[in-house]
Design a protein around this motif. Structure first.
Motif, PDB file in Angstrom:
ATOM      1  N   LYS A  27     134.914  69.845  45.218  1.00 46.25           N
ATOM      2  CA  LYS A  27     133.977  70.292  44.290  1.00 46.25           C
ATOM      3  C   LYS A  27     133.337  71.059  44.566  1.00 46.25           C
ATOM      4  O   LYS A  27     133.092  72.537  43.759  1.00 46.25           O
ATOM      5  CB  LYS A  27     132.616  69.590  44.311  1.00 46.25           C
ATOM      6  N   ALA A  28     133.287  72.171  46.063  1.00 51.66           N
ATOM      7  CA  ALA A  28     133.356  73.372  46.065  1.00 51.66           C
ATOM      8  C   ALA A  28     134.464  74.271  45.495  1.00 51.66           C
ATOM      9  O   ALA A  28     133.930  75.801  45.010  1.00 51.66           O
ATOM     10  CB  ALA A  28     133.576  73.408  48.110  1.00 51.66           C
ATOM     11  N   ALA A  29     135.784  73.834  45.697  1.00 48.89           N
ATOM     12  CA  ALA A  29     136.220  74.555  44.967  1.00 48.89           C
ATOM     13  C   ALA A  29     136.708  74.668  43.782  1.00 48.89           C
ATOM     14  O   ALA A  29     136.420  75.060  42.997  1.00 48.89           O
ATOM     15  CB  ALA A  29     138.239  74.017  45.691  1.00 48.89           C
ATOM     16  N   PHE A  30     136.102  73.907  42.740  1.00 49.00           N
ATOM     17  CA  PHE A  30     136.223  73.017  41.233  1.00 49.00           C
ATOM     18  C   PHE A  30     134.799  74.525  40.701  1.00 49.00           C
ATOM     19  O   PHE A  30     134.885  75.053  40.250  1.00 49.00           O
ATOM     20  CB  PHE A  30     135.585  71.670  41.492  1.00 49.00           C
ATOM     21  N   ASP A  31     133.788  74.365  42.031  1.00 47.15           N
ATOM     22  CA  ASP A  31     132.668  75.333  41.413  1.00 47.15           C
ATOM     23  C   ASP A  31     133.111  76.655  41.283  1.00 47.15           C
ATOM     24  O   ASP A  31     132.812  77.365  41.424  1.00 47.15           O
ATOM     25  CB  ASP A  31     131.215  74.980  42.649  1.00 47.15           C
ATOM     26  N   VAL A  32     133.955  76.784  42.861  1.00 51.87           N
ATOM     27  CA  VAL A  32     134.229  78.353  42.753  1.00 51.87           C
ATOM     28  C   VAL A  32     135.087  78.800  41.723  1.00 51.87           C
ATOM     29  O   VAL A  32     134.764  80.043  40.503  1.00 51.87           O
ATOM     30  CB  VAL A  32     135.799  78.546  44.262  1.00 51.87           C
ATOM     31  N   LEU A  33     135.933  77.997  41.956  1.00 50.49           N
ATOM     32  CA  LEU A  33     136.574  78.414  40.039  1.00 50.49           C
ATOM     33  C   LEU A  33     135.711  78.781  38.879  1.00 50.49           C
ATOM     34  O   LEU A  33     135.545  79.992  37.376  1.00 50.49           O
ATOM     35  CB  LEU A  33     137.950  76.931  39.674  1.00 50.49           C
ATOM     36  N   ASP A  63     132.354  78.967  39.157  1.00 47.84           N
ATOM     37  CA  ASP A  63     131.800  80.329  39.604  1.00 47.84           C
ATOM     38  C   ASP A  63     132.814  82.045  39.306  1.00 47.84           C
ATOM     39  O   ASP A  63     132.113  82.923  38.050  1.00 47.84           O
ATOM     40  CB  ASP A  63     131.389  81.496  40.310  1.00 47.84           C
ATOM     41  N   ALA A  64     133.918  81.659  39.018  1.00 53.79           N
ATOM     42  CA  ALA A  64     135.405  83.301  38.869  1.00 53.79           C
ATOM     43  C   ALA A  64     135.542  82.815  37.299  1.00 53.79           C
ATOM     44  O   ALA A  64     135.785  83.958  36.886  1.00 53.79           O
ATOM     45  CB  ALA A  64     136.278  83.073  39.510  1.00 53.79           C
ATOM     46  N   GLY A  65     134.580  82.287  36.517  1.00 51.58           N
ATOM     47  CA  GLY A  65     135.004  82.077  34.589  1.00 51.58           C
ATOM     48  C   GLY A  65     136.165  81.108  34.653  1.00 51.58           C
ATOM     49  O   GLY A  65     136.690  81.251  33.374  1.00 51.58           O
ATOM     50  N   PHE A  66     136.057  80.467  35.097  1.00 52.03           N
ATOM     51  CA  PHE A  66     137.125  79.318  34.837  1.00 52.03           C
ATOM     52  C   PHE A  66     137.059  78.381  34.155  1.00 52.03           C
ATOM     53  O   PHE A  66     135.389  77.737  33.670  1.00 52.03           O
ATOM     54  CB  PHE A  66     138.529  78.990  35.518  1.00 52.03           C
ATOM     55  N   GLN A  67     136.834  77.337  32.680  1.00 47.83           N
ATOM     56  CA  GLN A  67     136.895  76.821  32.224  1.00 47.83           C
ATOM     57  C   GLN A  67     137.257  75.605  32.536  1.00 47.83           C
ATOM     58  O   GLN A  67     138.424  75.362  33.573  1.00 47.83           O
ATOM     59  CB  GLN A  67     137.221  76.730  30.499  1.00 47.83           C
ATOM     60  N   THR A  68     136.523  74.934  33.370  1.00 47.60           N
ATOM     61  CA  THR A  68     136.175  73.155  33.972  1.00 47.60           C
ATOM     62  C   THR A  68     135.260  72.259  33.541  1.00 47.60           C
ATOM     63  O   THR A  68     134.570  72.228  32.455  1.00 47.60           O
ATOM     64  CB  THR A  68     135.570  73.720  35.719  1.00 47.60           C
ATOM     65  N   MET A  69     135.921  70.483  33.883  1.00 50.40           N
ATOM     66  CA  MET A  69     135.508  69.973  33.203  1.00 50.40           C
ATOM     67  C   MET A  69     135.611  68.998  34.417  1.00 50.40           C
ATOM     68  O   MET A  69     136.648  68.834  34.563  1.00 50.40           O
ATOM     69  CB  MET A  69     135.391  69.399  32.230  1.00 50.40           C
ATOM     70  N   MET A  70     134.822  68.663  34.798  1.00 45.85           N
ATOM     71  CA  MET A  70     134.376  66.933  35.478  1.00 45.85           C
ATOM     72  C   MET A  70     134.411  65.745  34.422  1.00 45.85           C
ATOM     73  O   MET A  70     133.855  65.636  33.704  1.00 45.85           O
ATOM     74  CB  MET A  70     133.026  67.030  36.296  1.00 45.85           C
ATOM     75  N   ASP A  71     135.753  65.087  34.207  1.00 42.89           N
ATOM     76  CA  ASP A  71     135.607  64.325  33.305  1.00 42.89           C
ATOM     77  C   ASP A  71     136.497  62.941  34.724  1.00 42.89           C
ATOM     78  O   ASP A  71     137.240  62.544  35.414  1.00 42.89           O
ATOM     79  CB  ASP A  71     137.459  64.116  32.958  1.00 42.89           C
ATOM     80  N   TYR A  72     134.877  62.352  33.883  1.00 41.19           N
ATOM     81  CA  TYR A  72     135.178  60.626  34.068  1.00 41.19           C
ATOM     82  C   TYR A  72     136.064  59.784  34.558  1.00 41.19           C
ATOM     83  O   TYR A  72     136.340  59.317  33.289  1.00 41.19           O
ATOM     84  CB  TYR A  72     133.399  60.039  34.106  1.00 41.19           C
ATOM     85  N   ILE A  73     135.584  58.714  35.654  1.00 40.50           N
ATOM     86  CA  ILE A  73     137.148  57.792  35.326  1.00 40.50           C
ATOM     87  C   ILE A  73     136.699  56.759  35.833  1.00 40.50           C
ATOM     88  O   ILE A  73     136.311  56.491  36.075  1.00 40.50           O
ATOM     89  CB  ILE A  73     137.894  58.303  37.041  1.00 40.50           C
TER      90      ILE A  73
END
Length: 152
Positions: free
Chosen positions: A118-124, A126-136
């Motif tokens: 989650k920390a790495a995800f949040d860094v990305l 914040d940097a402007g990458f389009q991200t998504m948490m996809d529930y399994i």
């Protein structure tokens, strides 16, 4: 770049759970994964890029995975070398026989992996990458990276 959900939808419509993304699509995901890797390394994370079938690195860090089959696309996870230890493997096997009991080690590693991913995800994000948490369905998330800041 093709959205991974387009391929998921196609696999469901065709009832083909073994659908493989076209080579050009996989190449675009490799390019995205390398940009994700660069961003994480520049910020100070240890990171590796792997494709399906590749072995996990022996060092701790973010694993940027390229999936040419379901779940398709680029995902993040944390590799903790302790999962390769005899003790951890033994406790995983014991848990298979006693699913109601989760060892402290397995629980600790699972929680630590979630925090680090989650920390790495949040860094990305914040940097402007389009991200998504996809529930399994069975619990947890795919931490997806869908595009770079320049692609939006």
């Amino acid at each position: 770049m093709i959205n991974p959900f387009q391929l998921k939808k196609q696999s469901l419509i065709e009832n083909n759970m073994d659908l493989v993304a076209p080579p050009k699509v996989v190449e675009s995901w490799k390019d995205l994964a390398n940009k994700v890797w660069q961003e994480l390394v520049d910020i100070g994370f240890s990171a590796s890029v792997i494709a399906e079938g590749d072995e996990f690195p022996s060092t701790a860090g973010v694993v940027v995975r390229i999936h040419k089959q379901d779940p398709y696309g680029v995902t993040l996870e944390w590799h903790a070398p302790v999962v390769d230890s005899e003790q951890y493997q033994r406790e995983v096997l014991e848990q298979v026989h006693k699913p109601a009991v989760t060892s402290r080690l397995i629980r600790h590693v699972s929680e630590a992996k979630e925090i680090a991913t989650k920390a790495a995800f949040d860094v990305l994000k914040d940097a402007g990458f389009q991200t998504m948490m996809d529930y399994i369905e069975r619990g947890g998330y795919y931490y997806r990276v869908l595009s770079t800041p320049a692609d939006q």
